[in-house]
Design a protein around this motif. Structure first.
Motif, mmCIF file in Angstrom:
data_model
loop_
_atom_site.group_PDB
_atom_site.id
_atom_site.type_symbol
_atom_site.label_atom_id
_atom_site.label_comp_id
_atom_site.label_asym_id
_atom_site.label_seq_id
_atom_site.Cartn_x
_atom_site.Cartn_y
_atom_site.Cartn_z
ATOM 1 N N SER A 51 0.829 -1.197 0.000
ATOM 2 C CA SER A 51 0.000 0.000 0.000
ATOM 3 C C SER A 51 0.868 1.254 0.000
ATOM 4 N N ASN A 52 2.142 1.092 0.393
ATOM 5 C CA ASN A 52 3.065 2.225 0.423
ATOM 6 C C ASN A 52 4.073 2.047 -0.721
ATOM 7 N N PRO A 53 3.975 2.855 -1.789
ATOM 8 C CA PRO A 53 4.891 2.666 -2.926
ATOM 9 C C PRO A 53 6.345 3.004 -2.608
ATOM 10 N N ALA A 54 6.591 3.786 -1.556
ATOM 11 C CA ALA A 54 7.960 4.144 -1.194
ATOM 12 C C ALA A 54 8.652 3.007 -0.444
ATOM 13 N N LEU A 55 7.884 2.077 0.050
ATOM 14 C CA LEU A 55 8.443 0.959 0.795
ATOM 15 C C LEU A 55 9.318 0.106 -0.117
ATOM 16 N N GLY A 56 10.571 -0.065 0.256
ATOM 17 C CA GLY A 56 11.508 -0.850 -0.529
ATOM 18 C C GLY A 56 12.246 -0.033 -1.567
ATOM 19 N N ALA A 57 11.984 1.282 -1.628
ATOM 20 C CA ALA A 57 12.655 2.128 -2.601
ATOM 21 C C ALA A 57 14.111 2.367 -2.213
ATOM 22 N N ASN A 58 14.382 2.404 -0.926
ATOM 23 C CA ASN A 58 15.745 2.629 -0.422
ATOM 24 C C ASN A 58 16.287 1.346 0.168
ATOM 25 N N ILE A 59 17.523 1.048 -0.121
ATOM 26 C CA ILE A 59 18.151 -0.160 0.396
ATOM 27 C C ILE A 59 19.292 0.252 1.323
ATOM 28 N N ASP A 60 19.232 -0.251 2.568
ATOM 29 C CA ASP A 60 20.269 0.052 3.558
ATOM 30 C C ASP A 60 21.434 -0.906 3.319
ATOM 31 N N THR A 61 22.549 -0.370 2.863
ATOM 32 C CA THR A 61 23.712 -1.210 2.597
ATOM 33 C C THR A 61 24.677 -1.261 3.787
ATOM 34 N N TYR A 62 24.348 -0.560 4.869
ATOM 35 C CA TYR A 62 25.193 -0.550 6.060
ATOM 36 C C TYR A 62 24.521 -1.350 7.178
ATOM 37 N N ALA A 63 24.260 -2.567 6.939
ATOM 38 C CA ALA A 63 23.565 -3.385 7.919
ATOM 39 C C ALA A 63 24.519 -3.909 8.977
#
Length: 63
Positions: A51-63
């Motif tokens: 329902s949220n199109p922004a969800l998953g747009a950014n990927i955290d590469t500093y996990a």
């Protein structure tokens, strides 16, 4: 020299070749039908959506 025996075996070889071609065609038709069924069944699978199109747009590469 017996020409009739030669032509009989030639006719037998031609009929065997024809039977082989018919079997190959039948096999190709069956594989084609199976492929179409597989594609149609894959089209019925619902796509995952959020329902949220922004969800998953950014990927955290500093996990």
């Amino acid at each position: 020299m017996d020409l009739q025996g030669t032509s009989a075996s030639g006719a037998s070889g031609a009929s065997l070749e024809l039977a082989s071609l018919k079997l190959a065609k039948s096999q190709q038709e069956q594989e084609g039908k199976a492929s179409l069924q597989l594609l149609e069944s894959a089209a019925d699978v619902p796509k995952a959506s959020s329902s949220n199109p922004a969800l998953g747009a950014n990927i955290d590469t500093y996990a």
